[in-house]
Design a protein around this motif. Structure first.
Motif, mmCIF file in Angstrom:
data_model
loop_
_atom_site.group_PDB
_atom_site.id
_atom_site.type_symbol
_atom_site.label_atom_id
_atom_site.label_comp_id
_atom_site.label_asym_id
_atom_site.label_seq_id
_atom_site.Cartn_x
_atom_site.Cartn_y
_atom_site.Cartn_z
ATOM 1 N N UNK A 86 106.949 -31.056 -12.386
ATOM 2 C CA UNK A 86 106.931 -30.535 -13.754
ATOM 3 C C UNK A 86 106.323 -31.598 -14.656
ATOM 4 N N UNK A 87 105.166 -31.284 -15.294
ATOM 5 C CA UNK A 87 104.506 -32.282 -16.131
ATOM 6 C C UNK A 87 103.592 -31.586 -17.140
ATOM 7 N N UNK B 238 98.021 -29.297 -21.889
ATOM 8 C CA UNK B 238 97.825 -28.596 -20.626
ATOM 9 C C UNK B 238 99.092 -28.705 -19.798
ATOM 10 N N UNK B 239 99.469 -27.605 -19.173
ATOM 11 C CA UNK B 239 100.584 -27.633 -18.234
ATOM 12 C C UNK B 239 100.037 -28.052 -16.863
ATOM 13 N N UNK C 227 94.242 -31.328 -6.964
ATOM 14 C CA UNK C 227 94.182 -30.659 -5.677
ATOM 15 C C UNK C 227 94.536 -31.663 -4.581
ATOM 16 N N UNK C 228 93.903 -32.853 -4.623
ATOM 17 C CA UNK C 228 94.144 -33.880 -3.618
ATOM 18 C C UNK C 228 94.904 -35.052 -4.240
ATOM 19 N N UNK C 229 95.897 -35.549 -3.509
ATOM 20 C CA UNK C 229 96.633 -36.729 -3.970
ATOM 21 C C UNK C 229 96.751 -37.735 -2.821
ATOM 22 N N UNK C 230 96.391 -38.980 -3.129
ATOM 23 C CA UNK C 230 96.517 -40.083 -2.176
ATOM 24 C C UNK C 230 97.378 -41.163 -2.825
ATOM 25 N N UNK D 96 99.008 -25.409 -12.314
ATOM 26 C CA UNK D 96 98.548 -25.971 -13.575
ATOM 27 C C UNK D 96 97.594 -25.058 -14.325
ATOM 28 N N UNK D 97 97.392 -25.361 -15.615
ATOM 29 C CA UNK D 97 96.467 -24.593 -16.446
ATOM 30 C C UNK D 97 95.030 -24.785 -15.979
#
Length: 202
Positions: free
Chosen positions: A176-177, A189-190, A65-68, A39-40
């Motif tokens: 991709x978002x 922002x990418x 960075x972290x995903x729950x 990401x940007x």
């Protein structure tokens, strides 16, 4: 002979009924966590220790960075196809001391709440999936500034999974978002990122 045939048929029927009765439900609930990168860059934060000495500089990015998350999965033993739906929290944050006072804790972060729908096809213990992701309330925040709000954003997911058993799946994914500023659509922002994750199903 007839008695043996009748007995055999009766045993087969009982076996089928037993198998049907005790076949595990295709529905599972579960939760997981992951690490992502990409990401940007939104900016960098200098981290200092309690003595005011510089320790490191940390980047805040739109794909980290972290995903729950937690949700449900449909996984039938009779079909190679399966699908999962989850809702979670994805963030990148840096914390430190306000150098003006050296006492106040400050935090800089980028956060969002992803809803994911991921159909997949299984090959033995492996799986490949293509799905949809929708991020709610993407927000960037920094000290002494009002939070910056982005529009809710749709995206796509491609994921490879490996399941050592029916209750655990390890994933390698690409998302991709793109995030567009709520008050100015010309600013975006990418958030594209790669990541690894682990999910536990029950």
């Amino acid at each position: 002979m007839l008695q043996k045939a009748i007995c055999f048929g009766f045993c087969v029927v009982i076996g089928l009924v037993h198998a049907e009765t005790f076949e595990p439900s295709p529905w599972q609930v579960g939760a997981g966590f992951g690490l992502t990168m990409g990401g940007d860059e939104l900016g960098s934060v200098d981290i200092y220790n309690s003595e005011g000495k510089w320790v490191q500089s940390e980047n805040i990015r739109a794909g980290r960075l972290f995903q729950f998350d937690a949700g449900a999965r449909y996984r039938s033993l009779q079909s190679p196809w399966m699908a999962q739906i989850t809702f979670g929290y994805h963030y990148n944050a840096a914390n430190g001391k306000d150098m003006a006072t050296n006492t106040e804790d400050v935090s800089v972060y980028f956060s969002r709440y992803p809803l994911e729908i991921l159909p997949s096809i299984r090959f033995d213990r492996h799986s490949l999936g293509l799905g949809f992701r929708y991020d709610f309330s993407p927000t960037a925040s920094a000290p002494s500034r009002s939070p910056v709000k982005f529009k809710d954003a749709p995206g796509g997911i491609a994921e490879y999974g490996y399941s050592p058993n029916e209750n655990v799946t390890f994933g390698l994914r690409y998302v991709k978002i793109k995030y567009t500023l709520r008050d100015d659509e010309s600013v975006s922002l990418e958030g594209d990122h790669v990541g690894i994750n682990a999910k536990f199903w029950f």
